[in-house]
Write a protein that holds these residues in place. Structure first.
Motif, short mmCIF file in Angstrom:
data_model
loop_
_atom_site.label_atom_id
_atom_site.label_comp_id
_atom_site.label_asym_id
_atom_site.label_seq_id
_atom_site.Cartn_x
_atom_site.Cartn_y
_atom_site.Cartn_z
N ALA A 91 -0.51 8.58 3.24
CA ALA A 91 -1.88 8.21 2.87
C ALA A 91 -2.65 9.48 2.54
O ALA A 91 -2.43 10.53 3.14
CB ALA A 91 -2.55 7.49 4.04
N TYR B 8 0.81 -1.22 0.00
CA TYR B 8 0.00 0.00 0.00
C TYR B 8 0.84 1.27 0.00
O TYR B 8 0.32 2.37 0.19
CB TYR B 8 -0.97 -0.01 1.20
CG TYR B 8 -2.09 -1.00 1.01
CD1 TYR B 8 -3.23 -0.65 0.28
CD2 TYR B 8 -2.00 -2.28 1.52
CE1 TYR B 8 -4.26 -1.55 0.09
CE2 TYR B 8 -3.02 -3.20 1.33
CZ TYR B 8 -4.15 -2.83 0.61
OH TYR B 8 -5.16 -3.73 0.42
N LEU C 263 2.91 2.71 2.03
CA LEU C 263 2.75 3.62 3.17
C LEU C 263 3.97 4.51 3.39
O LEU C 263 3.90 5.50 4.11
CB LEU C 263 2.43 2.82 4.45
CG LEU C 263 1.00 2.29 4.52
CD1 LEU C 263 0.79 1.48 5.80
CD2 LEU C 263 -0.02 3.41 4.46
N THR D 85 -7.03 5.02 2.03
CA THR D 85 -6.53 4.78 3.39
C THR D 85 -6.63 3.30 3.78
O THR D 85 -6.40 2.95 4.93
CB THR D 85 -7.33 5.63 4.41
OG1 THR D 85 -8.72 5.31 4.25
CG2 THR D 85 -7.11 7.11 4.18
#
Ligand code: IPE
Length: 252
Positions: free
Chosen positions: A67, A61, A63, A72
């Motif tokens: 975000a 994702y 990170l 999210t």
């Protein structure tokens, strides 16, 4: 007051980093037994990393980029993965009689630009006074400028060791200490770093491997708290305060 010890074990000690969220229950049980034998009369804080329960999700994702609104999902998924591991750690400890309780940084901490700027610790103080053992972990936390970020167990060690006035900090890893050309360096300080060849973790690691760990610990040493890095099988020696065959991190 009784001695306060902070013990951190890396995610690679309690998970198999090659497979997605494979928890090493055997190792967890060993760590729990070593702690049970040694904690009488001591205040103990545990911090653990994520290993294969959080690093792959954080990477997937992205990170490291933070975000933004509408994207999210990674915050939830990554926190869920590492919380699952935290639950397994707490259970393993309680099975051996350690009064462990899980504490999640996502609920108590705030970061800015990837660094922790606040972590509520008054409840941790109270837990220690009551003889409880808080078990905290590397986590995704909300970040004032990036939206969200990953805070490693090592960054938590640095912050909480100071906040909780910890007497001794130990890091249990899957190697015998800081290795330079395959040999354990018995002692390390800031001025030695340029001369060492420190390897990086081979597996998915969003927080910097051994190098990131050493930077955090050198910062902590400069704040007046030295630390020890040793093989997980030597946890008992560290807790007993005897030679563990690993590396001591010293201040300037
Ligand atoms: C990382 O924590 C936390 C997440 C990826 C959610 P750590 O950086 O301390 O984990 P290990 O010890 O390297 O596995």
């Amino acid at each position: 007051m009784s001695e306060r010890i902070l013990l951190k074990f890396g995610g690679s000690v309690i998970t198999d980093k090659k497979t997605d969220c494979a928890i090493n229950y055997e190792q967890l049980s060993f760590v729990a037994s070593s702690i049970t034998r040694a904690i009488t009369g001591k205040g103990l804080v545990i911090i653990h990393g994520a290993g294969s329960c959080g690093h792959p999700e954080a990477k997937l994702y992205r990170l490291d980029n933070g975000a933004v609104a509408g994207q999210t999902e990674g915050v939830y998924i990554t926190h869920r993965a590492v919380s699952r591991l935290n639950g397994a750690v707490v259970e393993a400890f309680r099975e051996k009689g350690v009064p462990a309780v899980g504490v999640h940084p996502l609920h108590a901490a705030v970061a800015d630009n990837g660094r922790l700027i606040a972590f509520e610790y008054r409840h941790l103080e109270k837990m220690l006074l009551l003889g409880m053992v808080p078990v905290i972990h590397g986590d995704v936390v909300m970040d004032l400028s990036r939206g969200a970020c990953i805070v490693s167990g090592d960054q938590l060690v640095r912050y909480l060791a100071v906040a909780l006035k910890i007497d001794r900090v130990g890091l249990a890893t899957d190697v015998p200490g800081v290795l330079d050309g395959g040999r354990v360096v018995p002692e390390i300080s800031q001025k030695m770093v340029p001369y060492l060849q420190i390897g990086n973790s081979m597996h998915t690691d969003v927080t910097g491997g051994m190098r990131g760990k050493i930077d955090e610990l050198l910062g902590l040493a400069d704040a007046g708290i030295g630390s020890d890095i040793f093989h997980v099988l030597r946890i008992g020696d560290f807790l007993a305060g005897v030679d563990h065959g690993g590396t001591k991190v010293k201040g300037r």
